[in-house]
Scaffold this motif. Structure first.
Motif, PDB file in Angstrom:
ATOM      1  N   ALA A 216      42.859 -34.376   7.965  1.00  0.00           N
ATOM      2  CA  ALA A 216      42.244 -35.505   8.642  1.00  0.00           C
ATOM      3  C   ALA A 216      41.087 -36.182   7.918  1.00  0.00           C
ATOM      4  O   ALA A 216      40.604 -35.550   7.189  1.00  0.00           O
ATOM      5  N   ALA A 217      41.170 -37.522   7.860  1.00  0.00           N
ATOM      6  CA  ALA A 217      40.024 -38.304   7.243  1.00  0.00           C
ATOM      7  C   ALA A 217      39.462 -38.916   8.299  1.00  0.00           C
ATOM      8  O   ALA A 217      40.083 -39.648   9.209  1.00  0.00           O
ATOM      9  N   VAL A 218      37.947 -38.812   8.417  1.00  0.00           N
ATOM     10  CA  VAL A 218      37.230 -39.534   9.331  1.00  0.00           C
ATOM     11  C   VAL A 218      36.046 -40.405   8.974  1.00  0.00           C
ATOM     12  O   VAL A 218      35.489 -39.816   7.855  1.00  0.00           O
ATOM     13  N   VAL A 219      36.093 -41.564   9.226  1.00  0.00           N
ATOM     14  CA  VAL A 219      34.652 -42.404   8.792  1.00  0.00           C
ATOM     15  C   VAL A 219      34.037 -42.477   9.886  1.00  0.00           C
ATOM     16  O   VAL A 219      34.261 -43.123  11.012  1.00  0.00           O
ATOM     17  N   LEU A 220      32.875 -41.986   9.801  1.00  0.00           N
ATOM     18  CA  LEU A 220      31.801 -42.103  11.074  1.00  0.00           C
ATOM     19  C   LEU A 220      30.890 -43.493  10.937  1.00  0.00           C
ATOM     20  O   LEU A 220      30.530 -43.864   9.916  1.00  0.00           O
ATOM     21  N   ASP A 221      30.585 -43.796  12.079  1.00  0.00           N
ATOM     22  CA  ASP A 221      29.684 -45.000  12.313  1.00  0.00           C
ATOM     23  C   ASP A 221      28.158 -44.335  12.078  1.00  0.00           C
ATOM     24  O   ASP A 221      27.844 -43.557  12.780  1.00  0.00           O
TER      25      ASP A 221
END
Length: 211
Positions: free
Chosen positions: A39-44
Motif C-alpha cells: 500500500a502507498a498512503v499520502v496523509l493529509d
C-alpha cells in the motif's frame, strides 16, 4: 523515547521541498500461499488519524477501524504481486513490484516515497528513502502497513472459503503447524507459492490439488 510513529520523517522531507509524501509498506513475504500486497498512503498533515502504529502492534479490531478512517482521510493505493510473479521473480523482487505498483496507482504522483525496509524498489517512479522499521517510525508508513495487512487478510479469508482446511482465515497463509499439516494431507493448491521450500518439497513428492 517515542511511543509510536510520528510525522517527523515527513516534515524532514517537506523541508527538502517535497510536498506530497507517500508512506509505502508491504505485507506477505513470509506466507506459503497468496499474493504479496503493498500500500502507498499520502496523509493529509492536517488530518492524521489517531492511533496509527505498526499494524503488528494493533489488535485486529483496531486495524479494521483504522482501515476505514485512513481510507476516508488519506489518499490510498493498494497493489499486489501474484503467486506466479513471486515464483518467477523471487519474493523480494515481487514485494518491490507490488510497492512500485502501489505508488504508481496513486491518483496524483507523490514527490517522495518513504519505503519500509532497507532497500528502495529499483523501478520506483519517484525519489525515495528507505526507512528501517519505518512502520514504527513514520505515520505514513504505519498507515500503509495497516492498509496492506487488512487487504491481504481479507483476500486470504476469501481464498479460505474456496480452499477450506488450510486455516488461511486465521493464519493468512503463513506456515503455521496446521497449515503445514494440511499441505501434507490435502496437497498443494493453485494459490501456494511453488518456489517456497515446504511447498516445493510436497510437489516433488507428487501431491497437489487442482482448482
Amino acid at each position: 523515547m517515542s511511543n509510536g510513529p510520528d510525522f517527523s520523517l515527513e516534515l524532514a522531507a517537506q523541508a527538502q521541498g517535497h510536498t506530497r509524501i507517500a508512506g509505502v509498506d508491504e505485507v506477505g513475504r513470509g506466507p506459503l500461499a497468496g499474493p504479496v500486497t503493498a500500500a502507498a498512503v499520502v496523509l493529509d498533515p492536517a488530518r492524521i488519524p489517531e492511533g496509527l502504529n505498526d499494524s503488528k502492534r494493533l489488535s485486529a479490531k483496531r486495524r479494521e477501524a483504522l482501515f476505514d478512517v485512513i481510507m476516508d482521510m488519506a489518499e490510498v493505493s493498494i497493489a499486489h504481486a501474484s503467486v506466479e510473479e513471486i515464483d518467477a521473480l523471487n519474493i523480494l523482487r515481487a514485494s518491490h513490484l507490488a510497492m512500485e505498483r502501489a505508488v504508481a496507482g496513486l491518483t496524483t504522483p507523490p514527490d517522495m516515497a518513504l519505503i519500509d525496509g532497507n532497500l528502495i524498489p529499483r523501478n520506483l517512479s519517484v525519489p525515495a528513502q528507505a526507512v528501517i522499521r519505518g512502520d514504527a517510525l513514520s505515520v505514513s508508513i504505519s498507515a500503509a502497513s495497516i492498509m496492506a495487512k487488512i487487504t491481504r487478510d481479507r483476500i486470504m479469508w476469501d481464498l479460505a472459503q474456496q480452499f477450506p482446511g488450510y486455516g488461511w482465515e486465521s493464519n493468512a497463509g503463513y506456515p503455521s503447524k496446521s497449515h503445514k499439516e494440511a499441505l501434507q494431507n490435502l496437497g498443494v493448491t493453485p494459490h501456494h507459492r511453488r518456489s517456497f521450500k515446504p511447498v516445493h518439497n510436497i510437489l516433488y513428492q507428487g501431491k497437489s490439488v487442482s482448482n
